[in-house]
Design an enzyme around this catalytic site. Structure first.
Site, short mmCIF file in Angstrom:
data_model
loop_
_atom_site.label_atom_id
_atom_site.label_comp_id
_atom_site.label_asym_id
_atom_site.label_seq_id
_atom_site.Cartn_x
_atom_site.Cartn_y
_atom_site.Cartn_z
N HIS A 95 -3.53 0.54 -2.42
CA HIS A 95 -2.13 0.17 -2.66
C HIS A 95 -1.86 -1.27 -2.23
O HIS A 95 -1.23 -2.04 -2.96
CB HIS A 95 -1.20 1.11 -1.89
N GLU A 96 -2.32 -1.63 -1.04
CA GLU A 96 -2.09 -3.00 -0.56
C GLU A 96 -2.82 -4.02 -1.43
O GLU A 96 -2.31 -5.12 -1.67
CB GLU A 96 -2.51 -3.13 0.90
N HIS B 45 -0.86 -4.99 -4.43
CA HIS B 45 0.05 -6.12 -4.26
C HIS B 45 -0.68 -7.44 -4.46
O HIS B 45 -0.12 -8.40 -5.01
CB HIS B 45 0.69 -6.09 -2.87
#
Length: 231
Positions: free
Chosen positions: A99-100, A103
């Site tokens: 998920h990170e 980004h």
């Protein structure tokens, strides 16, 4: 004098729902942290692999203290993983690490919602320092003038807008993460379900924050409009 019971109800309700969501989130992550990945990759390895697969070579993966403190910093281009996620080889760690990195991929591909949110950060940093005082002054001075409260509402609306702009950014990062870990064979179908569930609960914290901010904004607007009607 206006009735302040509404704002107390909103704050208490928001705190209660937020606490439940946070508790559920921690419970889910704790549960899925116990499920070892069949791929046996750590959060750090997963993050580095995802970055490499997207041709991102200028972002570092580092460990940061705390629990659920994971984040991507576009300023120094670092994927910051909490100590547990950084070292663990679990469904939860896979979900957070990917998920990170989602980004980071958004940043590298100039994802419009992320760019808009990033552009708002400097203004919000300045506004957040004095906005509470402007709102307090506006409420205290409501009988004599509505100007301070009006200014406070404008400033608060920026934070509400920021909360809602954050939603597509977070959901998109999760979508990218889940698609990649599936395509790359990082997780099994069962592990994918766990990762998806963990990210969904994480996203709900942002949804609650946005709705709470909107409810509070509307309450201040109702005070402002009520004061004008009495004049």
């Amino acid at each position: 004098m206006y009735n302040s019971s509404g704002i107390y109800f909103i704050v208490i309700l928001a705190m209660g729902v937020s606490w439940i969501i946070q508790w559920r989130l921690r419970s889910k992550f704790s549960q899925y942290a116990q499920v070892g990945l069949q791929s046996n990759l750590s959060g750090k390895q997963i993050a580095e692999l995802m970055l490499a697969d997207h041709g991102i070579t200028d972002v570092r993966v580092i460990s940061t203290e705390g629990q659920l403190t994971d984040h991507y910093n576009p300023t120094d281009k670092t994927v910051n993983l909490s100590e547990a996620v950084y070292a663990e080889r679990s469904a939860a760690a896979a979900a957070v690490a990917a998920h990170e990195c989602g980004h980071a991929v958004q940043h590298a591909t100039a994802y419009s919602a992320l760019q808009f949110r990033s552009a708002m950060v400097p203004a919000l940093s300045a506004v957040s320092k004095f906005m509470p005082f402007v709102l307090l002054a506006g409420v205290l001075m409501i009988r004599s003038t509505v100007i301070p409260l009006g200014v406070g509402i404008v400033l608060f609306s920026l934070t509400t807008l920021f909360s809602f702009v954050t939603l597509p950014v977070e959901f998109d990062a999760s979508k990218r993460a889940l698609a990649w870990i599936d395509r790359r064979g990082i997780v099994t179908p069962q592990e994918h379900t766990m990762a998806k569930d963990a990210l969904w609960w994480a996203a709900m914290t942002y949804v609650v924050a946005a709705l709470s901010s909107l409810a509070t904004l509307l309450y201040y607007v109702s005070i402002f409009m009520g004061s004008r009607d009495r004049r």
